[in-house]
Design a protein around this motif. Structure first.
Motif, PDB file in Angstrom:
ATOM      1  N   LEU A   1      26.875 -23.181  73.257  1.00 22.09           N
ATOM      2  CA  LEU A   1      25.897 -22.330  72.573  1.00 22.09           C
ATOM      3  C   LEU A   1      24.482 -22.574  73.098  1.00 22.09           C
ATOM      4  CD1 LEU A   1      27.078 -22.391  68.856  1.00 22.09           C
ATOM      5  CD2 LEU A   1      26.974 -20.414  70.369  1.00 22.09           C
ATOM      6  N   ALA A   2      24.153 -23.824  73.284  1.00 17.21           N
ATOM      7  CA  ALA A   2      22.818 -24.139  73.798  1.00 17.21           C
ATOM      8  C   ALA A   2      22.622 -23.517  75.183  1.00 17.21           C
ATOM      9  CB  ALA A   2      22.626 -25.649  73.852  1.00 17.21           C
ATOM     10  N   GLU A   3      23.665 -23.618  76.029  1.00 16.99           N
ATOM     11  CA  GLU A   3      23.565 -23.008  77.360  1.00 16.99           C
ATOM     12  C   GLU A   3      23.431 -21.497  77.253  1.00 16.99           C
ATOM     13  OE1 GLU A   3      27.105 -24.339  79.322  1.00 16.99           O
ATOM     14  OE2 GLU A   3      26.357 -26.384  79.585  1.00 16.99           O
ATOM     15  N   GLN A   4      24.183 -20.880  76.336  1.00 20.65           N
ATOM     16  CA  GLN A   4      24.121 -19.422  76.169  1.00 20.65           C
ATOM     17  C   GLN A   4      22.729 -18.995  75.692  1.00 20.65           C
ATOM     18  OE1 GLN A   4      26.442 -17.321  77.141  1.00 20.65           O
ATOM     19  NE2 GLN A   4      27.865 -18.972  77.670  1.00 20.65           N
ATOM     20  N   PHE A   5      22.175 -19.739  74.748  1.00 24.56           N
ATOM     21  CA  PHE A   5      20.819 -19.422  74.293  1.00 24.56           C
ATOM     22  C   PHE A   5      19.812 -19.542  75.441  1.00 24.56           C
ATOM     23  CE2 PHE A   5      22.183 -20.358  69.796  1.00 24.56           C
ATOM     24  CZ  PHE A   5      21.910 -19.086  69.309  1.00 24.56           C
ATOM     25  N   HIS A   6      19.995 -20.543  76.250  1.00 24.66           N
ATOM     26  CA  HIS A   6      19.116 -20.727  77.394  1.00 24.66           C
ATOM     27  C   HIS A   6      19.228 -19.520  78.342  1.00 24.66           C
ATOM     28  CE1 HIS A   6      16.797 -22.768  80.476  1.00 24.66           C
ATOM     29  NE2 HIS A   6      17.789 -22.549  81.348  1.00 24.66           N
ATOM     30  N   HIS A   7      20.455 -19.060  78.591  1.00 24.14           N
ATOM     31  CA  HIS A   7      20.650 -17.887  79.448  1.00 24.14           C
ATOM     32  C   HIS A   7      20.043 -16.637  78.822  1.00 24.14           C
ATOM     33  CE1 HIS A   7      23.049 -19.847  82.479  1.00 24.14           C
ATOM     34  NE2 HIS A   7      23.944 -20.268  81.578  1.00 24.14           N
ATOM     35  N   VAL A   8      20.138 -16.512  77.506  1.00 27.64           N
ATOM     36  CA  VAL A   8      19.559 -15.349  76.824  1.00 27.64           C
ATOM     37  C   VAL A   8      18.054 -15.318  77.050  1.00 27.64           C
ATOM     38  CG1 VAL A   8      19.040 -14.368  74.547  1.00 27.64           C
ATOM     39  CG2 VAL A   8      21.364 -15.097  75.105  1.00 27.64           C
ATOM     40  N   ARG A   9      17.424 -16.457  76.913  1.00 27.07           N
ATOM     41  CA  ARG A   9      15.973 -16.499  77.120  1.00 27.07           C
ATOM     42  C   ARG A   9      15.608 -16.126  78.548  1.00 27.07           C
ATOM     43  NH1 ARG A   9      16.060 -21.894  74.629  1.00 27.07           N
ATOM     44  NH2 ARG A   9      16.336 -21.462  72.438  1.00 27.07           N
ATOM     45  N   GLU A  10      16.410 -16.630  79.495  1.00 29.87           N
ATOM     46  CA  GLU A  10      16.136 -16.318  80.898  1.00 29.87           C
ATOM     47  C   GLU A  10      16.364 -14.849  81.220  1.00 29.87           C
ATOM     48  OE1 GLU A  10      18.570 -18.916  83.255  1.00 29.87           O
ATOM     49  OE2 GLU A  10      17.233 -20.625  82.996  1.00 29.87           O
ATOM     50  N   LEU A  11      17.435 -14.283  80.629  1.00 30.45           N
ATOM     51  CA  LEU A  11      17.795 -12.904  80.943  1.00 30.45           C
ATOM     52  C   LEU A  11      17.059 -11.872  80.096  1.00 30.45           C
ATOM     53  CD1 LEU A  11      21.653 -13.365  81.299  1.00 30.45           C
ATOM     54  CD2 LEU A  11      19.985 -13.122  83.140  1.00 30.45           C
ATOM     55  N   ASP A  12      16.480 -12.311  79.032  1.00 34.54           N
ATOM     56  CA  ASP A  12      15.857 -11.393  78.080  1.00 34.54           C
ATOM     57  C   ASP A  12      14.808 -10.504  78.745  1.00 34.54           C
ATOM     58  OD1 ASP A  12      15.436 -10.227  75.632  1.00 34.54           O
ATOM     59  OD2 ASP A  12      13.931 -11.694  75.026  1.00 34.54           O
ATOM     60  N   MET A  13      14.133 -11.000  79.723  1.00 37.09           N
ATOM     61  CA  MET A  13      13.048 -10.226  80.321  1.00 37.09           C
ATOM     62  C   MET A  13      13.558  -9.105  81.223  1.00 37.09           C
ATOM     63  SD  MET A  13      10.423 -13.169  81.280  1.00 37.09           S
ATOM     64  CE  MET A  13      10.072 -14.441  80.138  1.00 37.09           C
ATOM     65  N   GLY A  14      14.672  -9.317  81.924  1.00 42.22           N
ATOM     66  CA  GLY A  14      15.083  -8.313  82.892  1.00 42.22           C
ATOM     67  C   GLY A  14      16.327  -7.530  82.537  1.00 42.22           C
ATOM     68  N   LEU A  15      16.963  -7.772  81.365  1.00 41.69           N
ATOM     69  CA  LEU A  15      18.197  -7.064  81.034  1.00 41.69           C
ATOM     70  C   LEU A  15      17.934  -5.734  80.355  1.00 41.69           C
ATOM     71  CD1 LEU A  15      20.590  -9.793  79.579  1.00 41.69           C
ATOM     72  CD2 LEU A  15      20.823  -8.581  81.719  1.00 41.69           C
ATOM     73  N   PRO A  16      18.838  -4.793  80.604  1.00 41.33           N
ATOM     74  CA  PRO A  16      18.753  -3.542  79.840  1.00 41.33           C
ATOM     75  C   PRO A  16      19.174  -3.805  78.394  1.00 41.33           C
ATOM     76  CG  PRO A  16      20.642  -3.499  81.327  1.00 41.33           C
ATOM     77  CD  PRO A  16      19.878  -4.759  81.618  1.00 41.33           C
TER      78      PRO A  16
END
Length: 196
Positions: free
Chosen positions: A112-127
């Motif tokens: 979950l922690a890794e997924q949250f980290h990925h969400v933060r990273e991807l949040d800026m460029g994802l549709p």
């Protein structure tokens, strides 16, 4: 002479009645599985303790009863030892299951922690649809984590119940050991009295 013969016959009849009563009481107590002492048997049969030792037939009935009691105590001890071993096995299995569930919870938290980290990273460029799919995945993993935590708590409760039961069994085994020692002491005392 006739009165002596009548008195002798009356004593013999009384002896037969006492022995029959004693035999009936011993059979009843054996069937019940009770732990009646020699004094208890004498009281129930309405005879003296010395009668139980001095009369050969009565002494044999009492000796047979004592042997049966020892066998019953030995049988109960074996049952307690076997069930105690089963409880120990169940406790060990529960402890290993709890440890395994804890490892899974730690792994899920890490995921979950890794997924949250990925969400933060991807949040800026994802549709917008990509964030929704990732959000659904996180919700699913959170549900799995809650289920694992509930299962771990359930196993903890079961483990505590098994531990309580083991403490009770150990206490009961201790009580039985004391009863066995008391029974042995009584048997030794009876043997010494019988030898006198």
């Amino acid at each position: 002479m006739v009165s002596l013969s009548n008195a002798h016959n009356a004593r013999q009849e009384l002896l037969k009645v006492r022995l029959a009563t004693l035999s009936r009481i011993i059979s009843r107590e054996t069937a019940r599985g009770s732990q009646a002492s020699i004094s208890d048997l004498a009281r129930m049969a309405e005879v003296s303790r010395s009668f139980l030792y001095q009369n050969e037939e009565a002494a044999e009935l009492v000796a047979r009863y004592s042997r049966q009691q020892r066998r019953q105590v030995g049988s109960r001890e074996r049952c307690h030892v076997e069930s105690h071993a089963d409880l120990l096995t169940r406790a060990k299995n529960s402890e290993s299951e709890v440890a395994r569930l804890r490892r899974e919870i730690v792994a899920l938290r890490k995921t979950l922690a890794e997924q949250f980290h990925h969400v933060r990273e991807l949040d800026m460029g994802l549709p917008p649809g990509g964030v929704k799919a990732l959000h659904e995945l996180l919700i699913e993993k959170s549900g799995e984590l809650e289920m694992m935590q509930e299962k771990a708590e359930s196993n903890e409760r079961q483990l505590e119940a098994v531990r309580d039961l083991m403490r009770f069994r150990e206490k009961r085994i201790s009580q039985l050991e004391v009863e066995i020692l008391d029974l042995r002491a009584r048997n030794e005392e009876q043997a010494r009295e019988h030898d006198r």
